[in-house]
Design a protein around this motif. Structure first.
Motif, mmCIF file in Angstrom:
data_model
loop_
_atom_site.group_PDB
_atom_site.id
_atom_site.type_symbol
_atom_site.label_atom_id
_atom_site.label_comp_id
_atom_site.label_asym_id
_atom_site.label_seq_id
_atom_site.Cartn_x
_atom_site.Cartn_y
_atom_site.Cartn_z
ATOM 1 N N GLU A 254 0.838 -1.203 0.000
ATOM 2 C CA GLU A 254 0.000 0.000 0.000
ATOM 3 C C GLU A 254 0.874 1.257 0.000
ATOM 4 O OE1 GLU A 254 -3.186 -0.008 2.767
ATOM 5 O OE2 GLU A 254 -3.483 2.158 2.660
ATOM 6 N N ARG B 169 1.305 4.480 -2.745
ATOM 7 C CA ARG B 169 1.289 5.911 -2.468
ATOM 8 C C ARG B 169 2.535 6.597 -3.029
ATOM 9 N NH1 ARG B 169 -0.353 6.750 3.689
ATOM 10 N NH2 ARG B 169 -0.303 8.923 2.997
ATOM 11 N N LYS C 231 -5.210 0.442 -3.520
ATOM 12 C CA LYS C 231 -5.689 1.283 -2.425
ATOM 13 C C LYS C 231 -4.673 2.380 -2.116
ATOM 14 C CE LYS C 231 -7.744 1.019 2.180
ATOM 15 N NZ LYS C 231 -6.881 1.960 2.907
ATOM 16 N N SER D 213 -5.425 6.321 -2.975
ATOM 17 C CA SER D 213 -5.669 7.137 -1.782
ATOM 18 C C SER D 213 -5.312 8.596 -2.032
ATOM 19 C CB SER D 213 -4.875 6.604 -0.586
ATOM 20 O OG SER D 213 -5.398 5.363 -0.177
ATOM 21 N N GLU E 269 -11.777 10.667 0.669
ATOM 22 C CA GLU E 269 -11.392 9.833 1.794
ATOM 23 C C GLU E 269 -12.206 8.556 1.883
ATOM 24 O OE1 GLU E 269 -11.820 13.224 4.709
ATOM 25 O OE2 GLU E 269 -9.876 12.501 5.352
#
Length: 535
Positions: free
Chosen positions: A339, A343, A378, A382, A388
């Motif tokens: 994850e 990002r 995810k 994000s 959110e």
């Protein structure tokens, strides 16, 4: 003889710390013991938590390290809503406590309240109502403006933003939006034209904010931005407080540079002393975006279902930190790594991928690693979906909505690392971005080991910065000087030579502000510079 707090219990204890919709308790079922307590009384709450395995809250209960210390059995904290300002997520993660929310419960309610504030501000409903209640009939003093034929500018075309766009298109409004993570084709399907921020500010008759509160969005609409808008502008913020600089908005409203504002969120809440509330051209509500019977019911049902899943060891779709589920022990540490790599990918790419590969190498692929595909998406989305609400339930759908094709690739052979996860994406302009990571040591530290095919070795810290610049003496000193002057401490650094250039990868103790990054890039003649915050 008193029972030890750590003695076995017959049924899981679920503490409900704030009033929830009755459906929540029904949804929890008869297999748990429900215990009600006033979450605003810290002593009473701590006393109730000794044998609790789950805690259900809304926005009034503070969940911090002190409470977690009093709850040795706690496995999950469920917030019946979306905001997490009252929950110390980092402390929960360190304690192994899952935090879940109800991210989709209030979408329609938030969109409808936004529309209501828009109409109320444009038609001056609140001051007209106050005047009439005071016994005056002053029709000439409350001339409003129609929305039909006007331009609505939406900041953040996430799911709430989309709902508002659809509703206001039915009013006959022309809709533009600023969202760097939404592709033009997707916006066109919605009847929305994508523009840059300054164009949106200059051309909109109504602006509606639908962004999360992050370091990047805090104060996004300030004095400069309000200096670009039409004096007839109606500004609506039912998202998060602090995105609009309230002092700058107050001055603009007083000076007639902004006509009206509709506000449901404030930088500091409760906002009873906020000077904006004294202005006749402001209509405001006390953060009521999720306060409908339907939203409360959906939130109660959602968090109760998540608690049941967490207590039974299933994958919890709406977990925001610790990901549950019947997942092999070898795979579990890779979920957080993957994850975070997602990002990093988005931070480096600066936009959505058209195609996205998640490649997993090593013996771990003998296990079911499909959850890593979801974890990568995810993480990547994000920073793209700005309401959110990215979760394991909706992340595949959200990727499909953005036209992102996703593949999970596995290979049992990993030459340099026991396990290697690589995310590789192609952007709309055909450029590619690739990041790789692994786990090292008995503590399973997350390491960034590859960037666009270049081998690096850097802790996957909460704050990272990357630059490419000409290879010449003195550059390391310049890096230290500029960052030191900005109060940014370097925790780790790697410099890789690349045909006359160098790639610099930095782990730093605090975010690198964009102006500092720009100064650094200029001082080093950098061809490329990015900063990524994961904390």
């Amino acid at each position: 003889m008193p029972t030890s707090p750590l003695a076995p219990v017959l049924r899981p204890v679920v503490v409900v710390a704030e009033p929830l919709h009755p459906v929540a308790e029904v949804e929890l079922g008869a297999g748990v013991e429900v215990r009600h307590v006033d979450g605003t009384d810290p002593a009473a709450l701590r006393a109730a938590m000794g044998d609790a395995q789950a805690l259900l809250v809304r926005s009034g209960t503070v969940v911090d390290a002190a409470l977690l210390a009093a709850a040795p059995r706690l496995r999950v904290v469920a917030r019946a809503g979306t905001g997490l300002r009252n929950i110390d997520v980092r402390a929960c993660t360190q304690a192994g406590v899952m935090v879940v929310t109800a991210p989709t419960a209030n979408l329609v309610s938030a969109a409808e309240l936004t529309v209501g504030l828009m109409i109320a501000a444009a038609r001056r409903i609140a001051p007209a109502h106050a005047s009439l209640r005071a016994g005056r009939w002053e029709r000439q003093d409350f001339v409003g403006t129609e929305l039909a034929g006007r331009t609505l500018g939406i900041l953040g075309l996430g799911r709430v933003g989309v709902l508002v766009a659809q509703r206001m298109a039915a009013f006959g409004m022309h809709v533009v939006a600023q969202d760097p993570f939404v592709q033009a084709g997707r916006a066109a399907q919605l009847g929305v034209r994508l523009v840059d921020l300054d164009t949106l500010l200059r051309t909109s008759d109504v602006i509606s904010v639908h962004l999360p509160r992050t370091p990047e969005t805090l104060g996004l609409i300030g004095e400069r931005e309000l200096g670009l808008v039409k004096p007839s502008l109606v500004l609506v913020n039912a998202a998060r407080g602090g995105i609009v600089d309230e002092a700058a908005l107050h001055r603009a409203l007083l000076e007639g540079r902004v006509a009206a504002a509709g506000l449901d969120s404030f930088a500091e809440e409760p906002a009873t002393g906020n000077p904006l509330l004294a202005l006749d051209n402001v209509v405001a509500t006390p953060h009521l975006g999720a306060s409908t019977e339907q939203a409360l019911e959906k939130a109660g049902r959602a968090v109760a279902r998540s608690v049941r899943q967490a207590l039974s060891g299933e994958l919890v779709p709406d977990a925001v930190n610790v990901h549950g589920g019947v997942i092999a022990e070898e795979v579990r540490p890779l979920i957080g790594l993957t994850e975070r790599l997602g990002r990093v990918f988005t931070g480096l790419a600066g936009g959505s991928a058209v195609s996205f590969d998640v490649e997993v190498r090593g013996e771990v692929v003998d296990q079911d690693v499909r959850v890593l595909e979801l974890a990568a998406l995810k993480g990547a989305l994000s920073g793209v979906v700005l309401d959110e609400s990215v979760s394991y339930v909706n992340v595949s759908l959200l990727a499909a909505e953005r036209g992102t094709a996703v593949r999970l690739l596995t290979d049992p052979v990993s030459e340099d690392h026991r396990t290697l996860v690589t995310l590789r994406g192609t952007l709309a302009d055909a450029t590619t971005v690739e990041v790789s990571g692994t786990m090292v040591g008995t503590s399973e530290r997350q390491r960034l080991v590859g960037l666009d095919g270049v081998e690096i070795d850097l802790d996957l810290a909460d704050h990272l910065a990357f630059l490419r610049h000409p290879d010449r003496p003195g550059t390391v000193g310049t890096l230290g000087q500029v960052l030191g002057a900005a109060g940014v401490n370097i925790a780790g650094m790697q410099v890789v030579r690349l045909d006359g250039e160098v790639l610099v990868a930095l782990a730093v103790d605090s975010p690198v502000p964009e102006p500092v990054l720009a100064t650094l890039a200029a001082a080093l003649d950098a061809s490329w510079a990015r900063t990524v915050s994961l904390g």
